[in-house]
Design an enzyme around this catalytic site. Structure first.
Site, PDB file in Angstrom:
ATOM      1  CB  SER A 129      -0.969   0.011   1.189  1.00 12.06           C
ATOM      2  OG  SER A 129      -0.274   0.013   2.413  1.00 12.06           O
ATOM      3  CE  LYS A 156      -2.667   1.908   5.118  1.00 11.28           C
ATOM      4  NZ  LYS A 156      -1.918   1.550   3.903  1.00 11.28           N
TER       5      LYS A 156
END
Length: 348
Positions: free
Chosen positions: A234, A279
């Site tokens: 990611s 996140k």
């Protein structure tokens, strides 16, 4: 006597609580991790970073659940509980899971280098090293010699240019045939005779491993990325931005605190990731001003499987609003989208 009984009971309770702390449950707990600066992780020979601002990758913290972390995750916001079977593959060991995550990061890192170097007009060559072993079927003869993390360089003395060629050669054999496997284990060259098995109960011969291509990039100038403690793909987009920022006279951070997430492929396309809400929380804790979020397409198949599914960008905006963050969430489908936005960004 009564006091002794109470002490004994209290001791049993304390012991039970202590034991519960160490007994793992068949679940994992994920929560917001950290927003780490990328500049200390990326070194490009002859091209030092002179950024006034910072690019950050954002992580998710994950650990095996015990009774306490499980209950906490049930009560605390932005903590998720995932079944062990949804995190690991079937029969996948801890070691194999870690190897798979590091392999995903390595591929993401290689893609980031290729995209950034191409955009900057720099030289990148690809050397095929062999087949990287992700896992081995526990009941396969190969399990006696191969482990996750091993690198197969040849079969019967034949080297290959791709995993597809490797698979085609193995499938040209028969179940029960033996092949000589040349491989590297912890950088030591080894050879072993391995019997082929029926890998799908349909008579398809195979060694009994899951695998990926292992490639080495030769770059000019030389680049070093310290990603040993980071797993998964990611961080691809943010690695690409950090690498690209080492070339040319423009400081693409423009003095801002910038984070983001998203996979990257060799064509510069940004892909969907998991845990975007966590996140966003992690980035907001580090006073991130701008956050790049994948603007992925939700397919009819995805909607059918999960009616409430939304794009990473939509979820990111929703979370930022929920936590009252001042961070600007920017949708991106490609590396170029991120770069185009940074071109319009004013110097801080």
């Amino acid at each position: 006597m009564k006091k002794n009984w109470k002490k004994f009971l209290a001791g049993l309770i304390v012991l039970a609580l202590a034991v519960a702390f160490f007994v793992p449950l068949p679940y994992y707990v994920t929560r917001p991790g950290s927003a780490d600066k990328l500049s200390p992780l990326v070194t490009v020979e002859g091209h030092p970073s002179n950024s006034e601002g910072v690019f950050r990758l954002v992580t998710i913290a994950m650990g095996q659940a015990n009774i306490y972390s499980y209950l906490a995750a049930k009560m605390l916001p932005y903590q998720e509980i995932e079944k062990e079977s949804d995190v690991r593959g079937e029969n996948e060991t801890d070691e194999e899971y870690n190897v798979r995550q590091l392999s995903l990061m390595n591929q993401s890192k290689n893609n980031a280098i290729q995209v950034a170097y191409k955009a900057a007009g720099q030289s990148v060559k690809i050397e095929y090293r062999g087949v990287y072993v992700l896992s081995v079927m526990p009941d396969a003869p190969a399990a006696k010699v191969l482990e996750a993390g091993d690198l197969i360089t040849a079969i019967d003395g034949k080297s290959f240019e791709s995993s597809a060629e490797f698979i085609d050669y193995v499938r040209s054999k028969k179940v029960g045939d033996k092949v000589e496997v040349s491989y590297k284990h912890q950088d030591k060259s080894e050879k072993a005779s391995v019997e082929l098995i029926d890998i799908d109960k349909k008579g398809t011969p195979g060694i009994g491993i899951s695998l990926v291509d292992d490639q080495k990039l030769v770059t000019d100038p030389k680049i070093t990325i310290d990603s040993e403690k980071i797993g998964g793909p990611s961080a691809g987009l943010m690695f690409t931005l950090e690498i690209y920022n080492h070339f040319g006279k423009t400081d693409w951070t423009k003095g801002h605190n910038i984070a983001g997430t998203g996979t990257i492929d060799v064509d510069g396309n940004v892909g969907r990731i998991g845990g975007i809400d966590q996140k966003i929380v992690a980035a907001d804790r580090d006073d991130v001003e701008i956050f790049f979020a994948p603007d992925d397409t939700i397919t009819p198949e995805m909607k059918k499987a999960q009616p409430g599914v939304a794009s990473n960008y939509e979820d990111a905006v929703k979370t930022a609003k929920a936590i009252d963050s001042k961070m600007k969430v920017v949708p991106v489908k490609t590396f170029q989208d991120a770069l185009d936005y940074l071109k319009t960004l004013k110097e801080k």
